[in-house]
Design an enzyme around this catalytic site. Sequence first.
Site: not given
Length: 360
Positions: A132-134, A158, A162
């Site tokens: 994810t970009d997060e 989260y 990741k």
Amino acid sequence: MIVITGGAGFIGSNFVHHWLAERDEPLVVFDALTYAGNLENLAPVASDTRFSFVRGDITDREAVERLLNRVRPRAIVHFAAESHVDRSIRGPQAFLKTNVEGTFVLLEAVRVYRAQWAPSDRESFRFLHVSTDEVYGSLGPSDPPFSEATPFAPNSPYAASKAASDLWVRAYTHTYGLPTLICHCSNNYGPYQFPEKLIPLMIHHAIENRPLPLYGDGSQVRDWLHVEDHCRALLAILDRGRVGETYNIGGRNELTNREVVETVCRLLDRHRPRAHGSHVEGIAEVPDRPGHDWRYAIDTGKIERELGWVPRETFVSGIEKTLSWYLDHPDWVWNVTTGAYREWLDLHYGTGRSERPAQA
Ligand code: NAD
Ligand code: DAU
């Protein structure tokens, strides 16, 4: 044969549909069917002879080894994860377990499994890790978008889980030569998305005339990508991506949350009007998410240059299609929001049963 972990979830199930429409090669979905996994998402392909389903947990080493030795996949596309930021704030441990330990278990099992192969097969194997970009943290209004060189700065449990899983994947490539690929994608939307996430939640609440909870002042910015564009990007990366590389994927659709919710409301005003006034009147500012990342934006230059991928949907076209899908599938929405799909699962699996053939 390829294995798709988390293929009963939102993006995984869309990827299964996409794969079977594009390819002859069979696939096996490996999914624990947590609250986010729903076999109804796979019902349209349940009788396809190229599709099969195994219920299993990626943290269960024996189950993963059994799967690999039985199926002998040439690739794994790894979606399985706890994926909701708000849930990670309330209960972070499940994110550590599934996203970090689960990815580790998969990597270890693949390392041992691949070692039994001839060198040429070992090289052609692919492990595509869907991230994810997060992991890159949050941007200010005039910061440049995230590139593949942007340092990791995860802010939620989260995002931290990741980022940790990405680093394990990286380490297995560098240390053991595992042929991996990692992608960092922005916010997806489309069919089969669990209505805990912004867009399906707002559609569902608006139809039921319930308040539309906008966190804080609604000024946070996300880059929205239609899930079919994500699936097309994943195919391109799996086919032609350079081993050991990461690819950012985004939709070139930076919008504030308020703009997204108002767009959904205006569309619903046309397709499902309220008795009086606009759905916009249902928007209610609620307390902000703790540690809420303010802006995500993606530089998609690398995947465009190297793999020729560009998104096909604009937000205008994608949100129209998405809204139509939810309005055309009230049974799916009802089953998910009432939890009826869980009762169905319990009925079909009972206690202790871990595998069943592909029938939804
Ligand atoms: P989702 O929550 O809809 O689906 C997750 C799936 O994984 C479910 O089917 C669930 O049953 C399964 N799963 C969970 N724990 C498991 C376990 N221990 N063993 C086996 N299966 C398990 O998630 P999603 O939105 O489809 O996201 C899929 C992947 O894409 C995730 O890795 C997520 O981090 C990533 N991602 C999502 C988005 C997005 O906008 N949704 C954007 C970028 C990246
Ligand atoms: O950026 C990619 C990520 O996008 C994925 O890695 C995650 O798996 C996925 O869940 C998504 O994370 P977000 O936190 O951005 O998505 P969510 O739909 O939960 O929220 C989108 C934005 O809307 C976010 O700024 C919070 C806000 N929001 C969300 C909900 C559920 C609200 O204002 N109200 C809400 O009720």
